[in-house]
Design a protein around this motif. Sequence first.
Motif, PDB file in Angstrom:
ATOM      1  N   PRO A  88       0.839  -1.207   0.000  1.00 37.84           N
ATOM      2  CA  PRO A  88       0.000   0.000   0.000  1.00 37.84           C
ATOM      3  C   PRO A  88       0.876   1.260   0.000  1.00 37.84           C
ATOM      4  N   ILE A  89       0.470   2.260  -0.719  1.00 39.48           N
ATOM      5  CA  ILE A  89       1.227   3.513  -0.795  1.00 39.48           C
ATOM      6  C   ILE A  89       0.366   4.629  -0.205  1.00 39.48           C
ATOM      7  N   SER A  90       0.952   5.434   0.675  1.00 40.18           N
ATOM      8  CA  SER A  90       0.193   6.556   1.247  1.00 40.18           C
ATOM      9  C   SER A  90       0.536   7.846   0.522  1.00 40.18           C
ATOM     10  N   VAL A  91      -0.479   8.558   0.107  1.00 39.17           N
ATOM     11  CA  VAL A  91      -0.290   9.886  -0.465  1.00 39.17           C
ATOM     12  C   VAL A  91      -0.691  10.865   0.628  1.00 39.17           C
ATOM     13  N   LEU A  92       0.250  11.682   1.076  1.00 37.54           N
ATOM     14  CA  LEU A  92       0.014  12.546   2.235  1.00 37.54           C
ATOM     15  C   LEU A  92      -0.749  13.807   1.830  1.00 37.54           C
ATOM     16  N   TYR A  93      -1.999  13.626   1.429  1.00 36.94           N
ATOM     17  CA  TYR A  93      -2.874  14.742   1.051  1.00 36.94           C
ATOM     18  C   TYR A  93      -3.120  15.630   2.278  1.00 36.94           C
ATOM     19  N   PRO A  94      -3.088  16.933   2.204  1.00 34.30           N
ATOM     20  CA  PRO A  94      -2.969  17.758   0.991  1.00 34.30           C
ATOM     21  C   PRO A  94      -1.550  18.210   0.658  1.00 34.30           C
ATOM     22  N   TYR A  95      -0.544  17.639   1.339  1.00 35.40           N
ATOM     23  CA  TYR A  95       0.836  18.041   1.035  1.00 35.40           C
ATOM     24  C   TYR A  95       1.336  17.357  -0.225  1.00 35.40           C
ATOM     25  N   GLU A  96       0.813  16.182  -0.475  1.00 29.70           N
ATOM     26  CA  GLU A  96       1.126  15.456  -1.705  1.00 29.70           C
ATOM     27  C   GLU A  96      -0.188  15.209  -2.447  1.00 29.70           C
ATOM     28  N   LYS A  97      -0.144  15.317  -3.764  1.00 29.10           N
ATOM     29  CA  LYS A  97      -1.352  15.048  -4.547  1.00 29.10           C
ATOM     30  C   LYS A  97      -0.976  14.281  -5.798  1.00 29.10           C
ATOM     31  N   LEU A  98      -1.880  13.397  -6.229  1.00 29.51           N
ATOM     32  CA  LEU A  98      -1.637  12.648  -7.458  1.00 29.51           C
ATOM     33  C   LEU A  98      -1.956  13.532  -8.667  1.00 29.51           C
ATOM     34  N   ILE A  99      -1.172  13.385  -9.714  1.00 26.31           N
ATOM     35  CA  ILE A  99      -1.438  14.133 -10.950  1.00 26.31           C
ATOM     36  C   ILE A  99      -2.516  13.371 -11.713  1.00 26.31           C
ATOM     37  N   PRO A 100      -3.668  14.000 -11.967  1.00 27.92           N
ATOM     38  CA  PRO A 100      -4.722  13.260 -12.695  1.00 27.92           C
ATOM     39  C   PRO A 100      -4.266  12.902 -14.116  1.00 27.92           C
ATOM     40  N   PRO A 122       3.374  25.297  -5.890  1.00 25.16           N
ATOM     41  CA  PRO A 122       4.685  25.100  -5.253  1.00 25.16           C
ATOM     42  C   PRO A 122       4.584  24.503  -3.848  1.00 25.16           C
ATOM     43  N   MET A 123       3.385  24.553  -3.243  1.00 24.92           N
ATOM     44  CA  MET A 123       3.204  24.041  -1.880  1.00 24.92           C
ATOM     45  C   MET A 123       2.929  22.534  -1.865  1.00 24.92           C
ATOM     46  N   VAL A 124       2.770  21.958  -3.055  1.00 22.49           N
ATOM     47  CA  VAL A 124       2.335  20.557  -3.127  1.00 22.49           C
ATOM     48  C   VAL A 124       3.378  19.715  -3.851  1.00 22.49           C
ATOM     49  N   THR A 125       3.588  18.503  -3.352  1.00 21.88           N
ATOM     50  CA  THR A 125       4.440  17.558  -4.067  1.00 21.88           C
ATOM     51  C   THR A 125       3.546  16.740  -4.984  1.00 21.88           C
ATOM     52  N   ALA A 126       3.747  16.903  -6.277  1.00 22.17           N
ATOM     53  CA  ALA A 126       2.906  16.180  -7.247  1.00 22.17           C
ATOM     54  C   ALA A 126       3.476  14.779  -7.462  1.00 22.17           C
ATOM     55  N   LEU A 127       2.599  13.796  -7.384  1.00 24.63           N
ATOM     56  CA  LEU A 127       3.023  12.398  -7.549  1.00 24.63           C
ATOM     57  C   LEU A 127       2.337  11.773  -8.755  1.00 24.63           C
ATOM     58  N   ARG A 128       3.058  10.885  -9.418  1.00 22.62           N
ATOM     59  CA  ARG A 128       2.457  10.243 -10.584  1.00 22.62           C
ATOM     60  C   ARG A 128       1.482   9.149 -10.161  1.00 22.62           C
ATOM     61  N   GLU A 129       0.383   9.040 -10.896  1.00 26.16           N
ATOM     62  CA  GLU A 129      -0.570   7.952 -10.649  1.00 26.16           C
ATOM     63  C   GLU A 129       0.075   6.629 -11.034  1.00 26.16           C
ATOM     64  N   HIS A 183       6.916   7.922  -4.883  1.00 22.68           N
ATOM     65  CA  HIS A 183       7.824   8.816  -4.150  1.00 22.68           C
ATOM     66  C   HIS A 183       9.267   8.629  -4.631  1.00 22.68           C
ATOM     67  N   ASP A 184      10.026   9.719  -4.567  1.00 22.31           N
ATOM     68  CA  ASP A 184      11.469   9.712  -4.872  1.00 22.31           C
ATOM     69  C   ASP A 184      11.785   9.057  -6.211  1.00 22.31           C
ATOM     70  N   LEU A 185      11.015   9.368  -7.214  1.00 23.80           N
ATOM     71  CA  LEU A 185      11.257   8.808  -8.541  1.00 23.80           C
ATOM     72  C   LEU A 185      12.133   9.755  -9.348  1.00 23.80           C
TER      73      LEU A 185
END
Length: 195
Positions: A37-49, A153-160, A172-174
């Motif tokens: 399982p992977i945790s996305v720390l919303y709202p500091y991290e968000k997935l890119i739709p 700039p306040m958000v770390t965008a993560l790939r789906e 993370h860390d890709l």
Amino acid sequence: MLKFLKQVGDYAKESVQAAKYIGQGLSVTFDHMRRRPISVLYPYEKLIPSERYRGRIHFEFDKCISCEVCVRVCPINLPVVDWEFNKDIKKKQLKHYSIDFGVCIFCGNCVEYCPTNCLSMTEEYELATYDRHDLNYDNVALGRLPYKVTDDPMVTALREFAYLPKGEVDPHDLDPKRGRAGQRPEDIVAAAQSD
Ligand code: SF4
Ligand code: SF4
């Protein structure tokens, strides 16, 4: 006798086919069992739709010709197109346009059929409000430029997951240079055209 043998043959063929489909289904299940399982720390991290995500609709007032096609193709006749006929220029003039996102099912029909392309689906998905009536967007709210996860700039965008490199499960860390698994639609079209 021949008919009986044919029936047995058909039955055997169908059984093999069914076993193949069950095997394919289970292979997907087993593949998922390997993943953590992977945790996305919303709202500091968000997935890119994804590119074809159907989020909040964007509307361009100046392009609208008040034809009301969007209303007719909407399964619930949702868009409100308020216009009046201008006798001087003998044309409809748009006064007000609104869509209630508390009711919209984001099917995209209005966007698909609008003859002037003044509607488009954006990647904006954060539409939570305390009052559902606040979701009734007028033409000013609809004309607001879409919010992009990658521009914040306040958000770390993560790939789906579907956009991760082959074999990766954690966004993370890709290394940003590592491309996604599989081909993008435009790559497939380019490869087909070069053949
Ligand atoms: S996305 Fe679908 S439900 Fe929403 S306004 Fe457009 S046609 Fe209607
Ligand atoms: S279909 Fe497009 S141009 Fe026609 S009324 Fe709707 S938004 Fe305006």
